[in-house]
Each structure stands twice: as structure tokens, then as C-alpha cells.
Design a protein around this motif. Structure first.
Motif: not given
Length: 413
Positions: A40-42, A162-163, A165-169, A408-413
Motif C-alpha cells: 500500500a505504500l504511496n 507514506n511510511a 501512515v503505513l505503520s499506524v495501519l 522544496i526539499d521534499g521526497l519526490y524532488w
């Protein structure tokens, strides 16, 4: 009255006006999938998730120490050690008056006990424990449902997994999750001068960096990419691939061909096979950005200059793709920083200059330019960690003035 710079033209759309108009014309895909949690990641949650259990489901210790009854504590008097409670191996008895149990972090609080004293605050001799200092009832105890209660909404529909949210789920024990179908996006570059990395350059040729960079950003967002490669400046070839994208993809991103040169056919073909929402914005870099549709396929025409392509992807395409994917995209936090050097700007267009922001000795933020502000110089863009938002009517920025920026130092840049 605002002064119009030499690059501005009548009819350019203001940034926010164009962005809001674009988002209003896009609808999220309706298709959903039920997938295993480990895949489910992403992905984007298609429906709200409520907790099926209390988290934690039992009272447990937040510390390594001793579980006891707070009312039993008397200065200088010890407690009889009657057992141990480990994570996954709880103490099976009950703590009675004058007794305590050795307990580890995360272990279930024994029946009868109501508090935990850290081991550092205890002295032990011959199975008798002497707590030091005062103890409050409930000290170092995690109560049932202290984190989440059964039935509580944990995440709303539209949340990107994201990682964290995945941990909480996973902590809820969920084996499967309902998500939106991932977007499928077609991607191509146009230009006779473009070559793939590794190919030999003839005089006048350049390597196609835009498509490679945009594809990387799309894949970080969990989007399935159909890479059509580089197309020559041929209207028939461009038309063929536009119609192909309309059949195969939820959206099409092109790079180049949206300016006004003699060989810029992207806008011309889009007018023939689809419809243009807008073209040309009052921003710098990125004025020749195009948005429209080919049937139900959304179209985003990025400028050919690499900085312009990256900036317009971040400012316009990223939120548009979030809308198509059904993602709830939080507003971008804007920060205030002091210019540590002059910034050149002409009134007329909103200018998104690339900068490097850092903490100053007094705790404030300061920003300098990240090298050249030319829209063709991407190496400076790679150094940047922020975009300055210099207002449309603003002129030159003097050293010491406050400016607005976004990171703009985000994960997708």
C-alpha cells in the motif's frame, strides 16, 4: 500602477487564478482496489479508516521498572517482589498489598497494580524493592485506548499512505486496505535537438533531462508511467501519440513545444485533437505552460527549459495529479526569511526564484540565491532547498528585506 516587464504580454494568466481554474476542471478517478497492506505504500486511501481495536488494547508500562500499588508506598519500607511481567509474557497473578512485580517496557500491567516506578529510582535487596521518591497513581502507565479508541476515525479518505501512515495501519492489525487505483500517466518530450543520455551529440543537440527528471518525480508519487520517449518536431507524430495517450492514460505530460517558435507544435496539435484550458502564465520561470484535455485525458504541457519544467511541475502539475488521484494535498506552508543578498526582479510576473534558506544565529531564517536564476541552468536548481515567492508587482529585493518562500526539499524532488 504596476510596471509590466519586457517579457510580459497582455492575457497572461495569474498563477493562483490559473491553478484554481485548472483544479476546478479535474475530477478524481473513481476506480478503487483492495490490496494487501504491504503493497500500500504511496497509494491513496479510497475511504476513511476507523480503528477496529483500542490502541493500546491493554494497560502497559512505559518504562523498565517495578509495577506496584501507589497506596502501598511508605518512606523506607520495601515491597516484596513476587514476579516478572515481560512484553508478550505477562505476570499471571495479582499484585497484593505490599507487593510489586518486575516489569519491562511494553509489558502488560499486572492486575492490582496501578503505577510503575523506574528501575533507576529503586533499590533491590533479597527480593525486596525499595522505591525512592514520591509516586503518583498511574505514573509511567499507558492506558488502554490512550493512542486510538475502537471506532475512532484514524485517517480520512484521500490520505497518501507514506511510511508513517503505513505503520499506524499495521498497528491496527489491518491486512488489506481500500485504495484509489493509481494514476497512469503518459510522458514524452518533443524536439529534434534532444538525445537520450548515452547517445552521441551532434552540433546543436542536447540531452533530454526534463523527461528523466519528471519521470523520477512521478515514480516517487507512485504513478505508473508510460514513457513515449523523444518525439521529433513532426505534427503527425505528435498527434498520433496524443491520441494514444488519450486511450491509455489518465493524463499526459509533454516537455517542450509550447512556446511560439516555428517548430513548436504541441499547442497546435492540442487545439486540433483536444481543448486548451489555458496557455501562458504570468510567472517566471514557466510562462509557456499549457493545460487542457484530450478527451478525458488531462494534458500538461511543460516548458522546454529544465528549470521551468521542474518549477511548473511542482507548482501546478503536482497539485493537479493529487486532484486526479483523489489525494487530499495539504496547503504548502509558506515561511518568511530575510534576504541576505539583493535579488533582481522586474514587476509584471510572479517570480519563483531558487534559493538556499538557512537558520541564522538569532533564530530567524535567511536566504541567498541558489546560483544562476536562468531557466536553462539546472545545476543551480539542484542546490536549491526553497522557492522564493516574489509577488507579481514587486521589483528588486534589497538585502535585509523579508521574502516569502516554500521549502522544496521534499521526497519526490
Amino acid at each position: 500602477m504596476a510596471i509590466i516587464d519586457c517579457c510580459s504580454q497582455p492575457g497572461l494568466r495569474p498563477y493562483l487564478d490559473a491553478k484554481n481554474d485548472m483544479l476546478s476542471r479535474l475530477e478524481a478517478i473513481a476506480a478503487t482496489d483492495i490490496i494487501p497492506l504491504e503493497q500500500a505504500l504511496n497509494h491513496i486511501l479510497a475511504e476513511a479508516v476507523s480503528s477496529p481495536i483500542d490502541v493500546p488494547s491493554f494497560a502497559n508500562s512505559a518504562m523498565d521498572g517495578y509495577a506496584l500499588r501507589a497506596e502501598d508506598l511508605v518512606e523506607g519500607q520495601g515491597l516484596q517482589l513476587v514476579g516478572t511481567s515481560l512484553a508478550g509474557h505477562p505476570f499471571g497473578g495479582r499484585v497484593g498489598p505490599g507487593e510489586c512485580v518486575r516489569i519491562m517496557t511494553g509489558a502488560a500491567l499486572p492486575l492490582g497494580a496501578d503505577s510503575v516506578v523506574m528501575q533507576e529510582n529503586c533499590r533491590s535487596e533479597h527480593n525486596v524493592v525499595y522505591p525512592c521518591g514520591p509516586v503518583k497513581t498511574g505514573q509511567h502507565v499507558r492506558l488502554p485506548a490512550e493512542d486510538l479508541a475502537q471506532g475512532e476515525v484514524v485517517f480520512d479518505a484521500g490520505t497518501r499512505i507514506n511510511a508513517r501512515v503505513l505503520s499506524v495501519l499495521a498497528s491496527l492489525g489491518l491486512e488489506q486496505i481500500c485504495v484509489r487505483r493509481p494514476l497512469t500517466l503518459a510522458l514524452l518530450s518533443t524536439g529534434d535537438e534532444l538525445k537520450n543520455p548515452g547517445e552521441l551529440l551532434a552540433p546543436g543537440d542536447i540531452y533530454d533531462s526534463n523527461r528523466i527528471g519528471v519521470r523520477a518525480m512521478l515514480e516517487r508519487l507512485g504513478i505508473r508511467v508510460l514513457d513515449y520517449g523523444i518525439l521529433a518536431d513532426d505534427p503527425e507524430l505528435i498527434r498520433e501519440h496524443f491520441l494514444k495517450a488519450a486511450r491509455e492514460a489518465d493524463a499526459l505530460i509533454t516537455s517542450g513545444g509550447v512556446s511560439v517558435g516555428d517548430a513548436d507544435y504541441t499547442k497546435q496539435v492540442l487545439e486540433e485533437v483536444g481543448r486548451i484550458g489555458f496557455w501562458k502564465l504570468a510567472i517566471k520561470p514557466g510562462k509557456p505552460f499549457a493545460f487542457g484535455h484530450i478527451g478525458n485525458c488531462a494534458f500538461f504541457g511543460l516548458p522546454g527549459n529544465p528549470v521551468s519544467a521542474a518549477v511548473t511541475f511542482h507548482l501546478l502539475v503536482r497539485p493537479a495529479l493529487a486532484r486526479l488521484a483523489g489525494e487530499r494535498l495539504a496547503p504548502t506552508p509558506l515561511l518568511q526569511a530575510r534576504a541576505l543578498m539583493p535579488f533582481r526582479k522586474s514587476p509584471g510576473r510572479m517570480d519563483f526564484q531558487r534559493g538556499i534558506v538557512s537558520n541564522q544565529p538569532d533564530g530567524s531564517l535567511g536566504v541567498v540565491a541558489a546560483g544562476s536564476q536562468s531557466s536553462a541552468v539546472y545545476s543551480a536548481m539542484a542546490e536549491a532547498n526553497c522557492l522564493l515567492h516574489l509577488e507579481q508587482d514587486r521589483g528588486n529585493v534589497a538585502e535585509g528585506e523579508l521574502v516569502t518562500l516554500e521549502l522544496i526539499d521534499g521526497l519526490y524532488w
